[in-house]
Design a protein around this motif. Structure first.
Motif, PDB file in Angstrom:
ATOM      1  N   ASN A   8      -2.491  65.221   8.784  1.00 44.30           N
ATOM      2  CA  ASN A   8      -3.922  65.293   9.077  1.00 44.30           C
ATOM      3  C   ASN A   8      -4.708  64.332   8.190  1.00 44.30           C
ATOM      4  O   ASN A   8      -4.139  63.645   7.328  1.00 44.30           O
ATOM      5  N   MET A   9      -6.000  64.273   8.433  1.00 46.79           N
ATOM      6  CA  MET A   9      -6.855  63.353   7.682  1.00 46.79           C
ATOM      7  C   MET A   9      -6.893  63.687   6.200  1.00 46.79           C
ATOM      8  O   MET A   9      -7.077  62.793   5.365  1.00 46.79           O
ATOM      9  N   GLU A  11      -4.469  64.721   4.230  1.00 49.86           N
ATOM     10  CA  GLU A  11      -3.334  64.082   3.568  1.00 49.86           C
ATOM     11  C   GLU A  11      -3.511  62.572   3.526  1.00 49.86           C
ATOM     12  O   GLU A  11      -3.191  61.929   2.522  1.00 49.86           O
ATOM     13  N   PHE A  12      -4.027  61.995   4.604  1.00 52.48           N
ATOM     14  CA  PHE A  12      -4.252  60.555   4.627  1.00 52.48           C
ATOM     15  C   PHE A  12      -5.273  60.152   3.570  1.00 52.48           C
ATOM     16  O   PHE A  12      -5.077  59.151   2.845  1.00 52.48           O
ATOM     17  N   ALA A  13      -6.350  60.917   3.431  1.00 56.90           N
ATOM     18  CA  ALA A  13      -7.379  60.607   2.440  1.00 56.90           C
ATOM     19  C   ALA A  13      -6.794  60.664   1.032  1.00 56.90           C
ATOM     20  O   ALA A  13      -7.070  59.801   0.188  1.00 56.90           O
ATOM     21  N   ALA A  14      -5.968  61.680   0.758  1.00 53.93           N
ATOM     22  CA  ALA A  14      -5.377  61.819  -0.572  1.00 53.93           C
ATOM     23  C   ALA A  14      -4.447  60.658  -0.893  1.00 53.93           C
ATOM     24  O   ALA A  14      -4.470  60.104  -1.997  1.00 53.93           O
ATOM     25  N   SER A  19     -12.247  59.104  -0.065  1.00 52.87           N
ATOM     26  CA  SER A  19     -12.724  60.477   0.086  1.00 52.87           C
ATOM     27  C   SER A  19     -12.590  60.949   1.523  1.00 52.87           C
ATOM     28  O   SER A  19     -12.731  60.170   2.467  1.00 52.87           O
ATOM     29  N   ARG A  20     -12.350  62.271   1.656  1.00 52.58           N
ATOM     30  CA  ARG A  20     -12.182  62.868   2.980  1.00 52.58           C
ATOM     31  C   ARG A  20     -13.418  62.692   3.862  1.00 52.58           C
ATOM     32  O   ARG A  20     -13.295  62.329   5.036  1.00 52.58           O
ATOM     33  N   PRO A  21     -14.650  62.900   3.354  1.00 55.56           N
ATOM     34  CA  PRO A  21     -15.828  62.682   4.191  1.00 55.56           C
ATOM     35  C   PRO A  21     -15.956  61.247   4.683  1.00 55.56           C
ATOM     36  O   PRO A  21     -16.354  61.000   5.827  1.00 55.56           O
ATOM     37  N   TYR A  50      -0.489  55.744   9.956  1.00 57.86           N
ATOM     38  CA  TYR A  50      -1.116  57.013  10.355  1.00 57.86           C
ATOM     39  C   TYR A  50      -2.082  56.781  11.508  1.00 57.86           C
ATOM     40  O   TYR A  50      -2.837  55.806  11.510  1.00 57.86           O
ATOM     41  N   ARG A  51      -2.061  57.701  12.472  1.00 62.34           N
ATOM     42  CA  ARG A  51      -3.043  57.699  13.556  1.00 62.34           C
ATOM     43  C   ARG A  51      -3.629  59.101  13.643  1.00 62.34           C
ATOM     44  O   ARG A  51      -2.885  60.085  13.664  1.00 62.34           O
ATOM     45  N   PRO A  52      -4.953  59.222  13.691  1.00 63.06           N
ATOM     46  CA  PRO A  52      -5.567  60.556  13.705  1.00 63.06           C
ATOM     47  C   PRO A  52      -5.316  61.284  15.017  1.00 63.06           C
ATOM     48  O   PRO A  52      -4.894  60.685  16.010  1.00 63.06           O
TER      49      PRO A  52
END
Length: 343
Positions: A8-9, A11-14, A19-21, A50-52
């Motif tokens: 998910n987003m 994990e991708f953000a981390a 940042s997630r936002p 990664y693809r959302p």
């Protein structure tokens, strides 16, 4: 990556260090983020392959970018502060927060949920009234609209709950007060508006017994959300009756304590830690006004930032997962003792 697939987003953000936002804002509208940030995100997408979940993103667009935020009583500065932080995090993510207050009224809470349903929001963050809430209405709403509960937990309802650990509040206050003076009597409402008060009472009894003291409880008469008025009027009754066998009062929340301190002033009773003081007073929540009382109020503080960050994170995950989690989860954050002049 070691062959592990990004789910998910979050994990991708981390992994990408963004940042997630900001990541969410990019997927909603790539042109809404700065060119340098957009380049970083696209490089990270390429690196991590990664693809959302496009279905979830598109579903969010069909449902609008509105996020409903519902609190029980916006005149309470605690809810104003937590709502402010949540609003800012929604805006950072390119979403449109819409704030509602139930003003302590069950029927109004139901009307707000009906209005939100017709608005088709992407998701809702709900702090329910608690004791007087219509559980059936809230349960059905949570099934139909992606909703995260915060502050007041209705056991078994909603996909997730985020709030403060009430045992953490009370264990710290009771431990400190018993270590530095006489054990406290708990000053609480006989009919608390918020279910957190019941959990704090149980925690108080548990901690006092664990430390070898007899629990003492004074139940203030009164109903509704006018805590300061109840604390003042019932504080006068408390001071006149002198219940309990202690010179230490622990209020269930800061708003009750603010009223109680006013009663002490009217009766000419000095409150604090000094040699000339005859009463110690402490409470819970770190209400925004608690440091400006006279004397300033010793209290135990919410972690506003952790709670607001987590409710947004959980709502994004819920939207991405199609509105439902496999299992309901609860996320509780510990409190922090704040020592001031009153105890």
């Amino acid at each position: 990556m070691g062959g592990n697939k990004i789910r998910n987003m979050e994990e991708f953000a981390a992994l990408s260090g963004i940042s997630r936002p900001t990541v969410s804002k990019y997927f909603n509208d790539p042109g809404s983020v700065r060119a340098s940030t957009r380049a970083r995100i696209e490089a990270a997408l390429e690196e991590h392959d990664y693809r959302p979940n496009i279905y979830a993103v598109n579903q969010n667009r069909r449902l609008t970018k509105n996020i409903g935020i519902v609190v029980p009583y916006l005149a309470d500065p605690f809810f104003a502060e937590i709502a402010r932080k949540i609003e800012l995090r929604c805006i950072e993510a390119g979403l449109s927060p819409i704030l509602f207050s139930a003003h302590g009224e069950k029927d109004l809470e139901v009307d707000i949920l009906d209005s939100l349903r017709s608005m088709k929001p992407a998701g809702v963050l709900l702090a329910p009234l608690g004791r007087i809430s219509d559980r059936g209405v809230i349960e059905k709403f949570c099934r139909d609209v992606p909703t995260i509960l915060f502050d007041s937990n209705l056991d078994g309802i909603g996909e997730a709950f985020v709030g403060s650990d009430n045992f953490s509040f009370v264990s710290q206050s009771v431990e400190y007060l018993t270590r530095t003076g006489n054990p406290p009597i708990l000053f609480e409402m006989v009919r608390p508006a918020n279910p957190n008060a019941n959990k704090r009472r149980k925690a108080y009894v548990s901690m006092m017994e664990r430390l070898g003291f007899d629990p003492q409880i004074f139940q203030a008469e009164g109903d509704g959300w006018g805590f300061e008025e109840i604390g003042y009027k019932e504080g006068l009754r408390f001071l006149d009756q002198k219940p309990g066998r202690t010179d230490t009062v622990l209020c269930s929340n800061d708003r009750l304590a603010i009223g109680f301190l006013s009663a002490c002033f009217e009766r000419g009773i000095p409150v604090g830690r000094g040699e000339t003081c005859t009463l110690r007073v402490a409470a819970h929540d770190d209400h925004p006004f608690s440091r400006f009382t006279c004397p300033s109020l010793t209290t135990v503080a919410h972690d506003y930032d952790q709670v607001s960050n987590k409710v947004i994170e959980m709502l994004f995950q819920l939207i991405e997962s199609g509105g439902h989690f496999e299992n309901r989860s609860e996320h509780l954050y510990p409190a922090k003792l704040v020592l001031r002049s009153s105890a």
